[in-house]
Design a protein around this motif. Structure first.
Motif, PDB file in Angstrom:
ATOM      1  N   TYR A 295       0.837  -1.204   0.000  1.00 55.60           N
ATOM      2  CA  TYR A 295       0.000   0.000   0.000  1.00 55.60           C
ATOM      3  C   TYR A 295       0.873   1.256   0.000  1.00 55.60           C
ATOM      4  O   TYR A 295       0.686   2.167  -0.788  1.00 55.60           O
ATOM      5  CB  TYR A 295      -0.890   0.024   1.238  1.00 55.60           C
ATOM      6  N   PHE A 296       1.815   1.292   0.938  1.00 53.52           N
ATOM      7  CA  PHE A 296       2.572   2.536   1.130  1.00 53.52           C
ATOM      8  C   PHE A 296       3.563   2.820  -0.009  1.00 53.52           C
ATOM      9  O   PHE A 296       3.844   3.962  -0.309  1.00 53.52           O
ATOM     10  CB  PHE A 296       3.314   2.510   2.472  1.00 53.52           C
ATOM     11  N   ARG A 298       3.243   1.710  -3.197  1.00 51.32           N
ATOM     12  CA  ARG A 298       2.596   1.211  -4.413  1.00 51.32           C
ATOM     13  C   ARG A 298       3.165   1.807  -5.684  1.00 51.32           C
ATOM     14  O   ARG A 298       3.052   1.236  -6.761  1.00 51.32           O
ATOM     15  CB  ARG A 298       1.098   1.468  -4.355  1.00 51.32           C
ATOM     16  N   GLU A 299       3.783   2.969  -5.612  1.00 58.21           N
ATOM     17  CA  GLU A 299       4.290   3.587  -6.828  1.00 58.21           C
ATOM     18  C   GLU A 299       5.674   3.076  -7.218  1.00 58.21           C
ATOM     19  O   GLU A 299       6.141   3.341  -8.323  1.00 58.21           O
ATOM     20  CB  GLU A 299       4.300   5.114  -6.683  1.00 58.21           C
ATOM     21  N   GLU A 300       6.336   2.367  -6.341  1.00 52.52           N
ATOM     22  CA  GLU A 300       7.626   1.777  -6.710  1.00 52.52           C
ATOM     23  C   GLU A 300       7.380   0.758  -7.820  1.00 52.52           C
ATOM     24  O   GLU A 300       6.429  -0.026  -7.755  1.00 52.52           O
ATOM     25  CB  GLU A 300       8.256   1.089  -5.494  1.00 52.52           C
ATOM     26  N   PRO A 301       8.229   0.757  -8.843  1.00 55.83           N
ATOM     27  CA  PRO A 301       7.995  -0.109 -10.005  1.00 55.83           C
ATOM     28  C   PRO A 301       7.624  -1.543  -9.645  1.00 55.83           C
ATOM     29  O   PRO A 301       6.719  -2.117 -10.233  1.00 55.83           O
ATOM     30  CB  PRO A 301       9.339  -0.044 -10.745  1.00 55.83           C
ATOM     31  N   GLN A 304       3.826  -1.866  -8.349  1.00 53.65           N
ATOM     32  CA  GLN A 304       2.675  -1.316  -9.074  1.00 53.65           C
ATOM     33  C   GLN A 304       1.646  -2.397  -9.405  1.00 53.65           C
ATOM     34  O   GLN A 304       0.462  -2.257  -9.102  1.00 53.65           O
ATOM     35  CB  GLN A 304       3.152  -0.617 -10.354  1.00 53.65           C
ATOM     36  N   VAL A 305       2.098  -3.485 -10.004  1.00 55.77           N
ATOM     37  CA  VAL A 305       1.144  -4.531 -10.359  1.00 55.77           C
ATOM     38  C   VAL A 305       0.643  -5.256  -9.109  1.00 55.77           C
ATOM     39  O   VAL A 305      -0.552  -5.531  -9.004  1.00 55.77           O
ATOM     40  CB  VAL A 305       1.740  -5.470 -11.428  1.00 55.77           C
ATOM     41  N   PHE A 307       0.071  -3.951  -6.300  1.00 56.16           N
ATOM     42  CA  PHE A 307      -0.968  -3.084  -5.729  1.00 56.16           C
ATOM     43  C   PHE A 307      -2.272  -3.213  -6.514  1.00 56.16           C
ATOM     44  O   PHE A 307      -3.360  -3.289  -5.931  1.00 56.16           O
ATOM     45  CB  PHE A 307      -0.499  -1.624  -5.733  1.00 56.16           C
ATOM     46  N   GLN A 308      -2.164  -3.267  -7.825  1.00 54.64           N
ATOM     47  CA  GLN A 308      -3.376  -3.486  -8.633  1.00 54.64           C
ATOM     48  C   GLN A 308      -4.050  -4.794  -8.249  1.00 54.64           C
ATOM     49  O   GLN A 308      -5.271  -4.883  -8.178  1.00 54.64           O
ATOM     50  CB  GLN A 308      -3.009  -3.532 -10.120  1.00 54.64           C
ATOM     51  N   THR A 311      -6.040  -4.502  -5.125  1.00 55.70           N
ATOM     52  CA  THR A 311      -7.271  -3.767  -5.417  1.00 55.70           C
ATOM     53  C   THR A 311      -8.297  -4.675  -6.095  1.00 55.70           C
ATOM     54  O   THR A 311      -9.485  -4.668  -5.749  1.00 55.70           O
ATOM     55  CB  THR A 311      -6.952  -2.555  -6.312  1.00 55.70           C
ATOM     56  N   TYR A 389      12.965  -1.630  -7.509  1.00 55.86           N
ATOM     57  CA  TYR A 389      12.813  -1.436  -8.950  1.00 55.86           C
ATOM     58  C   TYR A 389      13.531  -2.517  -9.752  1.00 55.86           C
ATOM     59  O   TYR A 389      13.694  -2.395 -10.949  1.00 55.86           O
ATOM     60  CB  TYR A 389      13.253  -0.029  -9.388  1.00 55.86           C
TER      61      TYR A 389
END
Lengths: 405, 405, 405, 405
Positions: A295-296, A298-301, A304-305, A307-308, A311, A389
């Protein structure tokens, strides 16, 4: 569909089949193509079975009721889609079980298939609007012919629940009987088997436990987070204490204490174990940490997936629970709240299944309680923490063998 | 559905079956109930056929491709729903053909069933979003195995088009061949038969021709309307002529002349016959009058449900055309605009079917061109023209025999 | 919309305005058209207000958060549609209150508008999927700036509930306070007023009480129905008694007794009064009879549209309750089950409103409990009971005055 | 919405505002909270503007028509959502323009926002079903009052088209005039500006041109692919030649030649330049290569989210084109095919915009023509080609400044 040109030949077939099949196959394939026959749409889809399986009980009983056809077709469409959902779930579970998920190239596949399940459930919700064109009076005209069959006997729906991870001890009993009692021996075995296989919940749990960054001797996310949060709460407390006495100051202090209690509970492993035992939590302590980490960051490469995926898992839970609720609404309209004649009311039973008890990934929802300001999240230094990454791929020989599925 | 309590027994079964079946049936029914067996959900829905009809061609060819399962299930779901649409269409056509529609009690049934077709097509539009979770690359992996099968070969979709009333001479040829050439002998006969039966369009046409109020020796709607419209246009002309000369005056006069031409064409039967011959109109002159009459007097009790019916017929046309368009969009994404390798491009063929040529009830849309102010519509005097609030029912003995369907 | 040619001139304007407005208006209209200006799309829709009303609190506080814009727009879209729902509800209530509904020509209008509310609520359900593209973490970034505002303060939603007929004594209290306490004085008055006006429920009730056929000195539906049902139950009892003793016979007899009890309660007016007092029923005894009469004779010309209306009213109830449930699901995802920091949990409060307490037309659903075989429904003789195919229209002078709305 | 507890206080506010705003802000925030007032739902959403902007032209002209309200609200809802779409598009374009997209941490954000646009367009398609509850006759009653306003004047929709990248030279002229002529000076400037800014298409193009792996002195995807494809075609040719002479052999050879021609054109840069000049292609040659590379290696960690992005861009194109088509269908129903009175028919104009000319990302669709078997795709060796699983992140100081948006 109509005029759909999907199925046209591709020129590459000969060589491709050459690779996949044995040497003699070319001629076979040749003959197949030469005959003007070849595969036909209706045969391919086995329509002789699909569109001839609508046998009206009312007609058998000599009193054909028009709307029973809709009733049958709708339920068959549900079952077709349940089959597809099981197909996707099984493939995802297979990727997890076989360990292929460690090759992060498989994450797209996992995510896409789970996302497809989401789209299917969305369609299934819409499908109610078709069945609702039948009124209670239309239904009354044939419902007696269907006794004692019951949608409760949908094998695929129960399998689907089990494979996702509806916990057996959270099931609402129906007419005081175990849910498997409604099934025949062979089905019973399938159900029992599905209870014993690893569920999607368990597989996701194991995967979350391996979230990079959790290692106590490495980035040590959990330790760092705890320190940062209580440091933040401490600063917050000081801020409040410096304010002049007022009603608001008291309110803020009271709130702060509540928040601290919430976070104390988050970092209390024994409390987690207790909540697990009562069914209020479903993920292991380590997995919960992994989920919060994703969650925290989630934008790290690398996240990303993942986190999706988290969701989409919540989407499935939400849609299944909405499906249950839509079902309740329709039943209310069709048979009223009194339900059938014997035993417990169907309406009341269904009503009770629209509950967080049946939410498999309930922990992912409840993590929303533990969010904190971005400043409190432990900082990552890309030059130091390259794991966020750099994906893990297994060696190419291994992966290439996984191409086909 | 899951736990669906629909199928529970109703106490009335004994006596009802008594009425419907022969005297000895009670015991039969007794035995049926006594055995703890009785009807089972999966048997009722013939799930042994429905959920076992997914045979992947790619698997047969030794190269199982995961997404082919979705492809099959989606198309089967389409065909299931096409079956239901045909079921509804046939029942509505039967009501019209048998003359039962003269008993206006049947209008609710007709309208409800057509409305159900609307809801089904709405669902079928949504269904594309599920298939679209498959990418062009996923599809590429198995599409060669499907050759030369083609969605063009969907028997039910062609039947559906024919029964609604897609005119044979408006069909776009596919690869320069007659559409029936893609089908086997037995299917060919079914298609031919469906071309020869009265279509929904023709049945609606006959029904519209009987619209009460059209009688020239009665209310004479068409005559009265013509008089009122040209009277109105005349007054309008006078109004404009009294204005001082200006650019605007000229514009208004030019518009008036255009409008008069439009209405002159409306009341010119020979022009109608010409437009019929070119396929620009589909309804007889009398039926067109009936439709316009229903439009103008839609609030009269007797025309309320007929007006809903005309609206639903336009809905079906619109949804079918949207369905075709969605299909085109998906094909573009799946195989590009170049289409297959041989013959005409599938994409271009499908594109050409998204056209008013395929709109069956195109006249109902185009009537919007002939609307006039409420003041120009001939007035009805309820005390004189009771036909608009008195429905025609046939005698009770006749109607009661129609209960069951 | 884009290139939408809706707004093109109609030639009839001059004469029509002549009729509707005063004599001097022609010139005015002339000038209006002559200027190349005239009405402009953006002015007509007041877009200067609509698309400039998105002020981010986070931006005001110096920390602009991208997703707050979505949050604002979504809620504004909800409020726009609530406005439309109120517009339709008010117009329908006006038709009922003014007595215009006695002119059955108005039934189409009533039904169409209620049906439109159904379509709007369907859209509002879909709208959640847009807001759900915002994650809990995105929301966390700006939610503190919104305190203490609360969706609970949506005036229009409360008005909508009141005007449909959510009973005040069934409302779940929020933080132990009366729902009106959350509103400002002027809003409070509007709410109070909406509580005192006749609700849609009450107006439908009055209309149902006038259902033709209920007259005790006329067709006497209720009396006839009671006789037929108990006659049927009696025959049923005899049938069962003639069977040889068996477990099944006992079951059937037990069921029969249950059913008789259900019908005894239906025909027991005092019981109805009791259920009314507890909120389990909402319609008067007479209105309940009218609704059941419309159910049973729904195919009679005069009852076709009324039956559609009852169905649409249930649709509204169902959709509102689904809307509430979708809302609960989203809140769970956004803030977890613990909810806010003070007072009761928002999640728990919302959860409790997804209940039959909030179903206004609950009686229409529950009537499904009282269905009987078609043979038990009192027969109608069309030659005698013409009231079922003869609509009541008021005289033309009266009705024509109602043209415009 | 109702009872929505989103806006509840978070305890962290004091310290967080401390960080973001100046030192004196605490007290301000204190006062704000102390007053029982604070932010109110209706004020926050500026409902005094939103729900008071429905002014019926028919009412102004003294002839209030009920359905005009629906017409206004629907269009306002469209414009609200267009605003949101522009908000998302602008933010994505900003990430691309500023070069932030080079930090691959921003890909999740880009993808999520484009995906949100997809969800909004899906909703906008559904929204037609609400407006379609208005019939042509209802619309006729007020449409003259709207002249000469036209949906063609929707500024936001034109901006949206321009910002995505509808090419100016592909626009269908409307009444032989430039599309900007329908707008006022200030709007005209906004439109001109939007034509001159980099479009989403151009930004995506630049980003695709940088796809890692395209470097001729590196992995050299394009060179490797060309070699592999013609090698494959050669093998294929040999396979066919070895077959005995037959009709099928000739067919296969003919197909092979066609395929070779297709691939010859793909690798012919001059041909690409020619197709660009005619508008049949829109992406640069390098960008096209990047897109195909992402297609073929979509499962590599670094390409998973980029592949999702390309898919979402096609979704937007498809949905916009469906939106146009739905619009055409509605217009046909509302005003017939003859359209207005002056100039070209609105229906015909709109019909012509439902075309691939308006598909911005048409190249992404057409790439489906150039797919090849997995064996023909150049192999990657993870140990050598680490670029596919190592994302590029800029240094932390840079990135942290980008937190807020």
């Amino acid at each position: 569909m109509s005029g759909c040109p999907y199925f046209q030949k591709k020129f590459v077939s000969a060589s491709k089949q050459h690779l996949k099949e044995d040497e003699n196959d070319d001629s076979q394939s040749g003959i197949n193509k030469a005959s003007k026959g070849g595969l036909i749409y209706g045969d391919y889809l086995q329509l002789d079975k699909i569109v001839t399986s609508q046998m009206l009980q009312s007609e058998l009983k000599g009193n054909k009721i028009h709307d029973e056809h809709l009733f049958i077709v709708t339920h068959q469409a549900y079952e077709l889609w349940f089959k597809q959902v099981l197909w996707e779930l099984d493939s995802v579970r297979e990727i997890f079980t076989s360990g292929h998920v460690r090759d992060e190239r498989n994450m797209l596949k996992v995510n896409t298939r789970i996302q497809r399940v989401v789209m299917i459930f969305r369609l299934l919700l819409d499908q109610f609007s078709v069945l609702e064109t039948m009124t209670a009076l239309d239904f009354y005209d044939f419902r007696e012919y269907l006794a004692p069959a019951s949608g409760f006997q949908s094998l695929q729906f129960r399998l689907l629940e089990n494979k996702i991870g509806v916990p057996q001890n959270q099931r609402v009993p129906y007419n005081r009987r175990h849910y498997r009692d409604s099934f025949r021996d062979q089905e019973n075995e399938l159900l029992l088997h599905s209870e014993q296989e690893p569920t999607l919940l368990q597989l996701v749990e194991q995967w979350l436990e391996r979230t990079p960054g959790l290692e106590e001797d490495g980035f040590n996310f959990w330790g760092k987070l705890e320190a940062k949060i209580f440091e933040g709460l401490g600063r917050e407390k000081e801020n409040i204490e410096q304010k002049p006495a007022s009603e608001m100051k008291e309110e803020m202090m009271a709130e702060l204490i509540k928040q601290r209690d919430i976070f104390l509970s988050l970092f209390d492993e024994r409390r987690h174990v207790y909540l697990l035992s009562t069914g209020q939590r479903r993920l292991s302590y380590k997995a919960l940490q992994g989920a919060l980490m994703i969650y925290f960051y989630r934008e790290e490469p690398r996240f990303q997936v993942p986190f999706q995926l988290l969701t989409s898992l919540m989407d499935i839970d939400t849609l299944m629970t909405k499906w249950r609720y839509n079902h309740v609404c329709m039943v209310h309209r069709m048979i009223g709240s009194k339900g059938g004649t014997g035993g417990s009311s169907g309406y009341q039973y269904l009503r009770s299944t629209v509950s967080d008890r049946y939410k498999v990934f309930v922990d992912l929802f409840n993590l929303a309680t533990f969010l904190v300001p971005r400043e409190w999240v432990p900082k990552l230094d890309p030059s130091e923490h390259s794991f966020l990454y750099t994906a893990e791929c297994c060696d190419s020989s291994y992966c290439s063998s996984d191409d086909s599925d």
